[in-house]
Motif scaffolding. Structure first.
Motif, mmCIF file in Angstrom:
data_model
loop_
_atom_site.group_PDB
_atom_site.id
_atom_site.type_symbol
_atom_site.label_atom_id
_atom_site.label_comp_id
_atom_site.label_asym_id
_atom_site.label_seq_id
_atom_site.Cartn_x
_atom_site.Cartn_y
_atom_site.Cartn_z
ATOM 1 N N GLY A 71 0.807 -1.219 0.000
ATOM 2 C CA GLY A 71 0.000 0.000 0.000
ATOM 3 C C GLY A 71 0.840 1.269 0.000
ATOM 4 N N HIS A 72 0.216 2.347 0.454
ATOM 5 C CA HIS A 72 0.873 3.660 0.412
ATOM 6 C C HIS A 72 2.153 3.715 1.249
ATOM 7 C CE1 HIS A 72 -3.107 5.001 -1.160
ATOM 8 N NE2 HIS A 72 -2.285 5.623 -1.981
ATOM 9 N N GLU A 73 2.174 3.037 2.391
ATOM 10 C CA GLU A 73 3.379 3.067 3.229
ATOM 11 C C GLU A 73 4.572 2.430 2.512
ATOM 12 O OE1 GLU A 73 4.882 1.238 7.469
ATOM 13 O OE2 GLU A 73 2.766 1.753 7.277
ATOM 14 N N GLU A 74 4.360 1.265 1.937
ATOM 15 C CA GLU A 74 5.437 0.592 1.204
ATOM 16 C C GLU A 74 5.787 1.364 -0.066
ATOM 17 O OE1 GLU A 74 8.245 -2.571 0.237
ATOM 18 O OE2 GLU A 74 7.507 -1.559 2.012
ATOM 19 N N THR A 75 4.795 1.933 -0.701
ATOM 20 C CA THR A 75 5.045 2.743 -1.888
ATOM 21 C C THR A 75 5.948 3.918 -1.532
ATOM 22 O OG1 THR A 75 2.900 2.089 -2.799
ATOM 23 C CG2 THR A 75 3.937 4.057 -3.747
ATOM 24 N N ALA A 76 5.649 4.599 -0.425
ATOM 25 C CA ALA A 76 6.474 5.727 0.022
ATOM 26 C C ALA A 76 7.893 5.269 0.347
ATOM 27 C CB ALA A 76 5.829 6.401 1.234
ATOM 28 N N ARG A 77 8.016 4.114 0.992
ATOM 29 C CA ARG A 77 9.350 3.589 1.331
ATOM 30 C C ARG A 77 10.178 3.366 0.070
ATOM 31 N NH1 ARG A 77 12.356 -1.111 2.340
ATOM 32 N NH2 ARG A 77 10.784 -2.520 1.521
ATOM 33 N N GLN A 78 9.566 2.781 -0.933
ATOM 34 C CA GLN A 78 10.284 2.517 -2.187
ATOM 35 C C GLN A 78 10.590 3.811 -2.934
ATOM 36 O OE1 GLN A 78 11.547 -0.417 -3.087
ATOM 37 N NE2 GLN A 78 10.707 -1.382 -1.268
ATOM 38 N N LEU A 79 9.681 4.772 -2.902
ATOM 39 C CA LEU A 79 9.925 6.046 -3.572
ATOM 40 C C LEU A 79 11.058 6.808 -2.896
ATOM 41 C CD1 LEU A 79 6.270 7.109 -4.359
ATOM 42 C CD2 LEU A 79 8.069 6.618 -6.046
ATOM 43 N N ARG A 80 11.155 6.712 -1.568
ATOM 44 C CA ARG A 80 12.284 7.340 -0.865
ATOM 45 C C ARG A 80 13.607 6.743 -1.359
ATOM 46 N NH1 ARG A 80 9.174 6.635 3.840
ATOM 47 N NH2 ARG A 80 8.264 8.588 4.521
ATOM 48 N N ARG A 81 13.630 5.440 -1.515
ATOM 49 C CA ARG A 81 14.842 4.770 -2.014
ATOM 50 C C ARG A 81 15.157 5.230 -3.434
ATOM 51 N NH1 ARG A 81 14.395 -1.375 -1.567
ATOM 52 N NH2 ARG A 81 16.631 -1.254 -1.946
#
Length: 129
Positions: A71-81
């Protein structure tokens, strides 16, 4: 004869784990079926474990669990990377997507993966259960 690949959504705890789960579903233990969204789309084109005639189905069991894990949390984590490694000209677009994900808006990784699986193969080859 149609080949069915089962994605066990209860085993998907994040994006890295998804790549392992789909790789094993298609190509057995330790199998590969992409490690990023572009590679997943390429793998669907054939020659990476699926029948060349396109006669296969992905059955994504417990997909709601995967939707939460991707979801959005994992999406944000990957986008930060991605932001850390991105070319400076790409950073504003990635930052915009990151801001949307942090606000709980926009497409999630789950949404993007479902879209790739649904569009990259014969219609009806993705079954969410």
């Amino acid at each position: 004869m149609t080949v069915t690949y089962v994605i066990d959504g209860s085993r998907v705890t994040g994006l890295e784990r998804f790549w392992e789960v789909i790789g094993e579903a298609v190509n057995g233990p330790g199998g590969y079926f992409g490690r990023n969204l572009d590679a997943l789309a390429d793998c669907l084109g054939g020659g990476m474990g699926t029948p060349d005639d396109g006669d296969f189905v992905f059955e994504w069991r417990d997909h709601a669990l995967s939707a939460r894990a991707l979801g959005h949390e994992e999406t944000a984590r990957q986008l930060r990377r991605s932001l850390e490694r991105a070319h400076p000209t790409n950073r504003p677009a990635i930052q915009e997507r990151l801001d949307e994900a942090l606000a709980g808006r926009g497409p999630t990784l789950f949404d993007l993966i479902v879209e790739i699986l649904a569009q990259g193969a014969t219609p009806g080859t993705l079954r969410l259960s």
